[in-house]
Write an enzyme that holds these catalytic residues in place. Structure first.
Site, PDB file in Angstrom:
ATOM      1  CG  ASP A   1       0.483  -2.834   5.801  1.00  0.00           C
ATOM      2  OD1 ASP A   1      -0.734  -2.651   7.015  1.00  0.00           O
ATOM      3  OD2 ASP A   1      -0.197  -1.812   4.473  1.00  0.00           O
TER       4      ASP A   1
ATOM      5  CG  HIS B   1      -2.393   1.441   1.101  1.00  0.00           C
ATOM      6  ND1 HIS B   1      -2.196   2.584   1.654  1.00  0.00           N
ATOM      7  CD2 HIS B   1      -3.560   1.244   0.793  1.00  0.00           C
ATOM      8  CE1 HIS B   1      -2.683   2.955   1.896  1.00  0.00           C
ATOM      9  NE2 HIS B   1      -3.737   2.586   1.471  1.00  0.00           N
TER      10      HIS B   1
ATOM     11  CE  LYS C   1      -7.531  -0.395   6.118  1.00  0.00           C
ATOM     12  NZ  LYS C   1      -8.155  -0.149   4.987  1.00  0.00           N
TER      13      LYS C   1
ATOM     14  CB  CYS D   1      -3.517   3.883  -1.569  1.00  0.00           C
ATOM     15  SG  CYS D   1      -4.928   4.585  -1.915  1.00  0.00           S
TER      16      CYS D   1
ATOM     17  CD  GLN E   1      -6.519  -4.583   4.015  1.00  0.00           C
ATOM     18  OE1 GLN E   1      -7.949  -5.299   4.122  1.00  0.00           O
ATOM     19  NE2 GLN E   1      -7.158  -3.138   3.400  1.00  0.00           N
TER      20      GLN E   1
END
Length: 409
Positions: free
Chosen positions: A198, A121, A224, A364, A201
């Site tokens: 990261d 991302h 999220k 993104c 997700q």
């Protein structure tokens, strides 16, 4: 509870859009919120609303207990050693920027390497670009396999003794790929590099144990994973955080302020300048309670079934291109695709007339779009409140979309 029972806990899903029952397939952008989270945030504003830490009155104590109680829930959720390693942020983007600007700027020099992937991302690309520019470090990329996954052989070949930071996503927001973070971290550490993850997700779908993964930093967002917007977390190993400078200065994060010098509070508060996101943290704590009651393993198993159903049904549509691994068990609940020569925005617009919400664009992830040799894609993303019936409606909508544009052209 099955998906239909869970769906009833999400008020926003019980509505019609354009005369059709809402089919929400955009959870990778933001998940919907269950009544438990909505009520937790509402109760804070209705019954507690007060600043934290300094107040000795009853409301201040309740607010502090709720805020710090949420930090402990996060600690348990990701299996951090202590609350000192859990910093509340505005989201994943803020968390990754904190690591890049504080740790990266202080520890990188010319000739050092930062390695990321094409699937990142933008929030895990741009901060490292900026740090590379300011320090003279070199930014490198791991190559991807044909299906967009990472090969550990390529990881070993790319990391060198000059590598100081490896920063990868746990789960791709486009391909759905679940990366082998534990194995990558081991290779990074063998070469003296720090592992940054990261987790935006990943946190909504996977049981995360930062000690087992042995990552050095991990960021994720509340919105999220059924929590409020504007709240997120940075996890960092204590010894690394202790040697990092804050990136925001002001109230809450100070110990002593003199005319010309100041000192900082201990961890984690030295990184939380200003009035914190109190309601958001309490809402995130409620979201964690909710997800753990359902069970992260159950959520991932459910998503694998939905992804398998989607891959099977969507593959029958002529002109359909699906990106990422063909095996559902190798991905989270994300299916990104293009339909013939129809632009993804047109696909999403027609689906919206059927009450079906999907995402369209570059997500993104423009470097990944370039790697895929496309300018944009459409993306359907599933969560615990979706069912196979939602997938079937998506497929019906895609068939209608294809027929519509066939008639037009």
């Amino acid at each position: 509870m099955d998906a239909k029972e869970i769906r009833q806990l999400f008020p926003i899903l019980n509505q019609e859009v354009n005369g059709n029952p809402l089919v929400y397939l955009d959870s990778a952008a933001t998940s919907q919120k269950p009544v438990q989270v909505i009520e937790a945030v509402s109760d804070y504003y209705r019954q507690i609303n007060s600043n934290v830490h300094r107040g000795v009155h009853t409301l201040g104590t309740r607010a502090t207990d709720g805020y710090e109680g949420a930090r402990e829930k996060v600690r348990k959720f990701i299996h951090a050693k202590s609350i000192e390693e859990v910093i509340f942020t505005r989201g994943t983007t803020t968390a990754l920027n904190m690591v890049a600007s504080s740790f990266g700027t202080a520890n990188l020099r010319e000739g050092d390497e930062i390695i990321i992937t094409y699937m990142e991302h933008h929030s895990n690309i741009i901060p490292w670009q900026q740090v590379a520019k300011s320090t003279g470090a070199t930014l490198k990329y791991f190559p991807l396999q044909e299906d967009g996954s990472l090969s550990l052989e390529d990881v070993r070949a790319t990391i060198t003794p000059n590598t100081k930071i490896v920063a990868t996503t746990l789960v791709s927001n486009v391909l759905g790929v679940i990366n082998p973070i534990k194995e990558i971290a081991k290779i990074a550490h063998e070469n003296g590099a720090v592992m940054v993850v990261d987790g935006a997700q990943g946190a909504p779908h996977l049981n995360i144990d930062v000690q087992d993964l042995d990552c050095d930093f991990l960021g994720f967002s509340g919105h999220k994973m059924c929590g409020p917007t504007g709240i997120g977390v940075l996890y960092g190993k204590k010894h690394l955080l202790e040697n990092m400078e804050p990136v925001e200065f002001g109230g809450e994060m100070i110990d002593f302020v003199g005319l010309y010098e100041s000192t900082w509070k201990e961890l984690p508060w030295k990184f939380e300048g200003g009035t914190p996101i109190i309601a958001g943290a309490i809402g995130l704590g409620a979201a964690i309670d909710f997800l753990q009651e359902i069970g992260l393993d159950n959520i991932l198993e459910h998503e694998h079934k939905l992804a398998a159903h989607a891959l099977e049904r969507m593959s029958t549509i002529e002109g359909m291109t699906i990106y990422g691994p063909k095996e559902a068990e190798k991905r989270a609940g994300v299916v990104t695709f293009n339909l013939s020569d129809v632009h993804p925005h047109d696909v999403a617009t027609v689906l919206d007339t059927e009450g079906i919400a999907v995402r369209a664009g570059h997500h993104c992830a423009q470097p990944l779009m370039k790697w895929l040799d496309v300018s944009a894609t459409a993306r359907a993303s599933f969560y615990l409140y979706n069912s196979e019936e939602d997938i079937d409606k998506l497929v019906e909508g895609l068939v209608k979309t294809k027929e519509y544009f066939s008639d037009v052209f």
